[in-house]
Design a protein around this motif. Structure first.
Motif, mmCIF file in Angstrom:
data_model
loop_
_atom_site.group_PDB
_atom_site.id
_atom_site.type_symbol
_atom_site.label_atom_id
_atom_site.label_comp_id
_atom_site.label_asym_id
_atom_site.label_seq_id
_atom_site.Cartn_x
_atom_site.Cartn_y
_atom_site.Cartn_z
ATOM 1 N N PHE A 32 -8.992 -18.231 25.216
ATOM 2 C CA PHE A 32 -8.762 -19.652 24.987
ATOM 3 C C PHE A 32 -9.048 -20.026 23.524
ATOM 4 C CE2 PHE A 32 -9.674 -24.228 25.408
ATOM 5 C CZ PHE A 32 -8.504 -24.615 26.032
ATOM 6 N N PRO A 36 -4.863 -19.421 20.192
ATOM 7 C CA PRO A 36 -4.333 -20.459 19.280
ATOM 8 C C PRO A 36 -4.452 -20.063 17.801
ATOM 9 C CG PRO A 36 -5.660 -21.469 20.988
ATOM 10 C CD PRO A 36 -5.858 -19.989 21.115
ATOM 11 N N ARG A 39 -1.614 -17.821 17.076
ATOM 12 C CA ARG A 39 -0.357 -18.579 17.014
ATOM 13 C C ARG A 39 -0.208 -19.308 15.669
ATOM 14 N NH1 ARG A 39 2.040 -18.010 21.727
ATOM 15 N NH2 ARG A 39 0.860 -17.989 23.650
ATOM 16 N N HIS A 106 -0.409 -19.346 35.966
ATOM 17 C CA HIS A 106 -0.349 -19.023 34.547
ATOM 18 C C HIS A 106 0.724 -17.966 34.297
ATOM 19 C CE1 HIS A 106 -1.530 -17.052 30.780
ATOM 20 N NE2 HIS A 106 -2.028 -18.221 30.436
ATOM 21 N N PRO A 112 4.435 -22.799 26.839
ATOM 22 C CA PRO A 112 3.078 -22.599 26.319
ATOM 23 C C PRO A 112 2.116 -23.709 26.763
ATOM 24 C CG PRO A 112 4.679 -22.188 24.589
ATOM 25 C CD PRO A 112 5.434 -22.739 25.776
ATOM 26 N N ARG A 113 2.608 -24.925 26.831
ATOM 27 C CA ARG A 113 1.755 -26.043 27.249
ATOM 28 C C ARG A 113 1.238 -25.837 28.670
ATOM 29 N NH1 ARG A 113 3.309 -31.994 25.702
ATOM 30 N NH2 ARG A 113 2.839 -30.976 23.756
ATOM 31 N N ARG A 115 0.856 -22.902 30.179
ATOM 32 C CA ARG A 115 -0.097 -21.790 30.139
ATOM 33 C C ARG A 115 -1.441 -22.238 29.576
ATOM 34 N NH1 ARG A 115 4.727 -19.203 29.247
ATOM 35 N NH2 ARG A 115 4.641 -19.362 26.988
ATOM 36 N N ILE A 116 -1.407 -23.063 28.544
ATOM 37 C CA ILE A 116 -2.648 -23.561 27.952
ATOM 38 C C ILE A 116 -3.404 -24.424 28.965
ATOM 39 C CG2 ILE A 116 -3.593 -25.120 26.194
ATOM 40 C CD1 ILE A 116 -1.288 -24.042 24.345
ATOM 41 N N SER A 119 -4.921 -22.170 31.556
ATOM 42 C CA SER A 119 -6.056 -21.438 30.980
ATOM 43 C C SER A 119 -7.282 -22.337 30.850
ATOM 44 C CB SER A 119 -5.691 -20.882 29.599
ATOM 45 O OG SER A 119 -4.686 -19.922 29.705
ATOM 46 N N ALA A 120 -7.078 -23.547 30.363
ATOM 47 C CA ALA A 120 -8.199 -24.477 30.196
ATOM 48 C C ALA A 120 -8.829 -24.817 31.537
ATOM 49 C CB ALA A 120 -7.723 -25.745 29.494
#
Length: 139
Positions: A32, A36, A39, A106, A112-113, A115-116, A119-120
């Motif tokens: 997490f 980023p 990226r 996931h 990506p949003r 998946r994020i 993950s969060a």
């Protein structure tokens, strides 16, 4: 069977449970925090294979850590948690089921949003499960 294990064996069961939890949450937190950064630092065509490779390794680790958490957690709950706190055990199991569902979600996420967000939420729920475990350990 569960109550017949020696004190040393229960120490080992607790150790395995805590180690699996630390590995699971540690990897989630690292991903997490660091994906980023990757990226932002690298072009997408370089990031994708790195993140996929990390994801495959995480899948292998979770294939060991999650069943170990469930097995050792069930044994500890049966051995150490008084019936007055059984609702907390059920809550912890429900949290872990939600984390497993998010893990599957996931893998199926299209953006990506998504998946994020998955993950969060997995990380937050995993931390909540640890907090509930800490409460149960006071039993």
């Amino acid at each position: 069977m569960v109550s017949r294990l020696s004190g040393a064996m229960w120490t080992l069961v607790r150790f395995l449970h805590l180690t699996a939890a630390a590995v699971w949450v540690g990897l989630q937190a690292a991903l997490f925090l660091f994906v980023p950064l990757l990226r932002r630092a690298l072009p997408p065509e370089q990031v994708r294979p790195i993140v996929r490779g990390i994801g495959k390794r995480l899948a292998l680790v979770s294939a060991v850590a999650v069943p170990m958490l469930l097995a050792t957690g069930a044994a500890l709950a049966a051995h150490e948690v008084p019936s007055s706190r059984s609702g907390w055990v059920i809550a912890k199991v429900a949290i872990l089921v939600a984390v497993a569902a998010l893990l599957g979600g996931h893998a199926l996420a299209r953006t990506p949003r998504q998946r994020i967000a998955a993950s969060a939420l997995m990380l937050v729920l995993s931390l909540v499960a640890i907090a509930v475990g800490a409460y149960l350990a006071e039993a």
